[in-house]
Design a protein around this motif. Structure first.
Motif, short mmCIF file in Angstrom:
data_model
loop_
_atom_site.label_atom_id
_atom_site.label_comp_id
_atom_site.label_asym_id
_atom_site.label_seq_id
_atom_site.Cartn_x
_atom_site.Cartn_y
_atom_site.Cartn_z
N ALA A 88 0.79 -1.18 0.05
CA ALA A 88 0.47 0.09 0.24
C ALA A 88 0.76 0.86 0.08
CB ALA A 88 -1.01 -0.01 1.36
N ASN A 89 1.95 0.54 -0.76
CA ASN A 89 2.50 2.00 -0.19
C ASN A 89 3.40 2.63 1.02
OD1 ASN A 89 4.77 3.70 -2.56
ND2 ASN A 89 3.36 5.14 -2.10
N PHE A 90 3.35 2.37 1.74
CA PHE A 90 3.86 3.04 3.66
C PHE A 90 5.35 2.03 3.27
CE2 PHE A 90 -0.88 2.34 3.61
CZ PHE A 90 -1.05 3.77 4.58
N LYS A 91 5.77 2.70 4.83
CA LYS A 91 7.33 2.53 4.86
C LYS A 91 6.94 2.01 6.16
CE LYS A 91 10.32 6.52 3.03
NZ LYS A 91 10.90 7.72 3.70
N THR A 92 7.64 0.92 6.45
CA THR A 92 7.55 -0.14 7.34
C THR A 92 8.19 -0.14 8.08
OG1 THR A 92 7.81 -2.17 5.88
CG2 THR A 92 5.59 -1.85 6.13
N PHE A 93 8.46 -0.24 9.17
CA PHE A 93 9.54 -0.39 10.57
C PHE A 93 9.21 -1.32 11.17
CE2 PHE A 93 10.07 3.86 8.84
CZ PHE A 93 10.90 3.88 8.96
N LEU A 94 9.79 -2.22 11.95
CA LEU A 94 9.49 -3.22 13.02
C LEU A 94 10.05 -3.05 14.38
CD1 LEU A 94 7.78 -5.86 12.95
CD2 LEU A 94 10.14 -6.90 12.85
N MET A 95 9.54 -2.80 15.76
CA MET A 95 9.93 -2.88 16.76
C MET A 95 9.76 -4.03 17.70
SD MET A 95 8.08 1.21 16.91
CE MET A 95 9.37 1.61 18.56
N THR A 96 10.98 -4.40 17.96
CA THR A 96 11.40 -6.12 18.60
C THR A 96 12.48 -5.75 19.93
OG1 THR A 96 11.42 -8.01 18.00
CG2 THR A 96 12.16 -6.97 16.24
N ASN A 97 11.81 -7.04 20.47
CA ASN A 97 13.19 -7.50 21.53
C ASN A 97 14.54 -8.60 20.94
OD1 ASN A 97 12.45 -10.00 21.22
ND2 ASN A 97 11.07 -9.90 23.29
N GLY A 98 14.07 -8.46 19.23
CA GLY A 98 15.05 -9.50 18.74
C GLY A 98 15.07 -10.58 19.48
N THR A 99 14.91 -11.27 20.34
CA THR A 99 15.14 -13.09 21.11
C THR A 99 14.74 -13.50 19.85
OG1 THR A 99 13.17 -12.76 22.48
CG2 THR A 99 14.98 -11.89 23.13
N MET A 100 13.38 -13.36 19.02
CA MET A 100 12.88 -14.07 17.82
C MET A 100 13.65 -14.35 16.68
SD MET A 100 8.62 -14.38 19.37
CE MET A 100 7.89 -15.54 18.39
N ILE A 101 14.44 -14.04 16.38
CA ILE A 101 15.13 -13.25 14.63
C ILE A 101 16.15 -13.72 15.00
CG2 ILE A 101 15.73 -11.69 13.30
CD1 ILE A 101 15.00 -9.90 14.32
N ASP A 102 15.73 -15.49 13.74
CA ASP A 102 17.08 -16.22 13.65
C ASP A 102 17.26 -16.17 11.98
OD1 ASP A 102 14.89 -17.46 12.57
OD2 ASP A 102 14.57 -18.93 13.70
N ALA A 103 18.11 -16.33 11.97
CA ALA A 103 18.19 -16.41 9.67
C ALA A 103 16.88 -16.53 8.95
CB ALA A 103 19.03 -17.44 9.96
N ALA A 104 16.15 -17.42 9.86
CA ALA A 104 14.80 -17.75 8.92
C ALA A 104 13.76 -16.85 8.46
CB ALA A 104 14.30 -19.11 9.03
N VAL A 105 13.95 -16.03 10.03
CA VAL A 105 12.83 -14.94 10.41
C VAL A 105 13.76 -13.35 9.66
CG1 VAL A 105 11.74 -13.06 12.51
CG2 VAL A 105 11.91 -15.60 12.03
N ALA A 106 15.21 -13.18 9.87
CA ALA A 106 15.81 -12.27 9.36
C ALA A 106 15.68 -12.42 7.38
CB ALA A 106 16.88 -12.34 9.86
N GLU A 107 15.64 -13.04 6.75
CA GLU A 107 15.39 -13.50 5.31
C GLU A 107 13.86 -13.63 5.53
OE1 GLU A 107 17.38 -13.96 2.89
OE2 GLU A 107 19.02 -14.14 3.95
N ARG A 108 13.00 -13.28 5.56
CA ARG A 108 11.39 -13.45 5.32
C ARG A 108 11.72 -11.70 5.82
NH1 ARG A 108 7.67 -12.18 3.72
NH2 ARG A 108 5.81 -13.37 3.98
N LEU A 109 11.54 -10.50 6.89
CA LEU A 109 11.99 -9.48 6.87
C LEU A 109 12.42 -8.97 5.63
CD1 LEU A 109 12.72 -9.32 10.97
CD2 LEU A 109 10.78 -9.09 9.81
N ALA A 110 13.39 -8.85 5.21
CA ALA A 110 14.74 -8.90 4.23
C ALA A 110 13.43 -8.59 2.53
CB ALA A 110 15.37 -9.46 3.79
N HIS A 111 12.32 -9.25 2.37
CA HIS A 111 12.20 -9.97 1.45
C HIS A 111 10.54 -9.14 1.53
CE1 HIS A 111 13.87 -12.53 -1.06
NE2 HIS A 111 13.40 -13.46 0.48
#
Length: 350
Positions: A88-111
């Motif tokens: 929808a053409n919004f800029k997006t940011f995620l605010m997290t504690n980071g403890t649930m981010i592994d390689a798979a989650v990071a790749e999905r966020l990149a996409h």
């Protein structure tokens, strides 16, 4: 030349969290979460609101979402929400504690095309674990590293208190080592669980010293910043955009965006615990234009104490959340009262 204006929504998609941080300002209400479809439908309304402003006021209006929680990665639909906002053409940011981010989650966020991921970092490992729970630092550090491997921009965020103010340079170097590109410093808000840390709040003198250190800090590979309203008090030169009694910068409450809670409740700021409506009952454009609390926040003459007389009001206004929380603890609730850590107020008037 058309004036540009960015309007953000910080959306707390859930109150659920896998940590129980000592300084958390949330109240643990346990809000009912809006379902995916309802969230996506609101994004259409939000886009219509911004397009309406652009047309009605001849502005270049952009919109952004800061998705957070609780811990937003606990929502099974978080990637669907991020994808939809980006589409929808919004800029997006995620605010997290980071403890649930592994390689798979990071790749999905990149996409998803997320602009940046903000992860809380409270100091050296022992301090971080004291505030956020045993073992949390190691998982947070792995989250940072996974994002760096996936080429996702990551920002560290530090809540300053007497528990970590002596670690500013150390935590900045630590953030750079784990892959953060920026590190931001904010203040402790004495509400929720954070009320138990009220005696750890910095004095105005301690805060001024911290801000000056942050301003002068130079560490390779990372930028150290603070967007705290009070930081304008340590600028070398007067703000070139000062507009007297028209707020143009500083505290965002009532000025450049809102917070939405899991059930659709709207607040001026998540840390300013005052409800001003609900997007499931009233259009956000109507709330933004007509709510009396928002009107007060924009009106210099409504402010009490020294804030209302300050020549930096238009670029500062103090932190309304801290002012309100401090007034609550004093038994005189007033969201327009003085910011108790004001740097200028500590200097006697000649």
């Amino acid at each position: 030349m058309r004036q540009s204006y960015d309007y953000f929504i910080q959306w707390h998609l859930t109150d659920r969290c896998n940590l129980a941080c000592r300084h958390c300002y949330q109240q643990g209400v346990g809000y009912i979460e809006m379902p995916t479809g309802q969230i996506l439908s609101f994004m259409d309304d939000h886009r219509d609101m911004l397009d309406g402003w652009a047309s009605d006021y001849d502005l270049d209006v952009t919109g952004s979402y800061q998705f957070t929680g609780g811990e937003p990665l606990l929502r099974d639909d978080i990637f669907d929400i991020l994808d939809a906002a980006r589409a929808a053409n919004f800029k997006t940011f995620l605010m997290t504690n980071g403890t649930m981010i592994d390689a798979a989650v990071a790749e999905r966020l990149a996409h998803t095309g997320v602009e940046a991921v903000q992860i809380s970092l409270e100091g050296i490992p022992s301090t971080h674990d004291y505030i956020r729970g045993s073992g949390s630092f190691a998982r947070t550090a792995e989250g940072f590293r996974a994002l760096a491997e996936a080429d996702v921009d990551a920002t560290a965020n530090v809540t300053l208190s007497r528990k970590n103010v002596d670690q500013i340079e150390k935590v900045t170097r630590l953030a750079a080592e784990v892959g953060a590109k920026r590190i931001g410093f904010g203040r402790l808000v004495p509400e929720g669980r954070g009320l138990d840390m009220i005696n750890e709040m910095l004095s105005a003198d301690e805060l001024a010293e911290a801000f000056n250190l942050i301003k002068s800090l130079r560490v390779d590979g990372i930028a150290a910043i603070t967007r705290d309203p009070l930081s304008c008090s340590i600028n070398d030169d007067p703000d070139p955009y000062s507009c007297g009694s028209t707020a143009v910068a500083g505290c965002a409450a009532g000025l450049s965006g809102v917070t939405i809670l899991p059930d659709g409740t709207v607040m001026p700021c998540r840390r300013l615990n005052i409800a001003i409506g609900n997007i499931n009952e009233t259009p956000l454009r109507e709330i933004w234009a007509t709510n009396p609390i928002l009107e007060d926040l924009r009106d210099k003459s409504a402010y009490t104490g020294k804030c209302g007389d300050c020549d930096s009001w238009d670029v500062c206004r103090g932190c309304r959340a801290i002012a309100y929380a401090a007034s609550l603890t004093a038994g005189t609730p007033d969201y327009l009262s003085d910011d108790p850590q004001c740097l200028k107020a500590r200097i006697p008037t000649p």
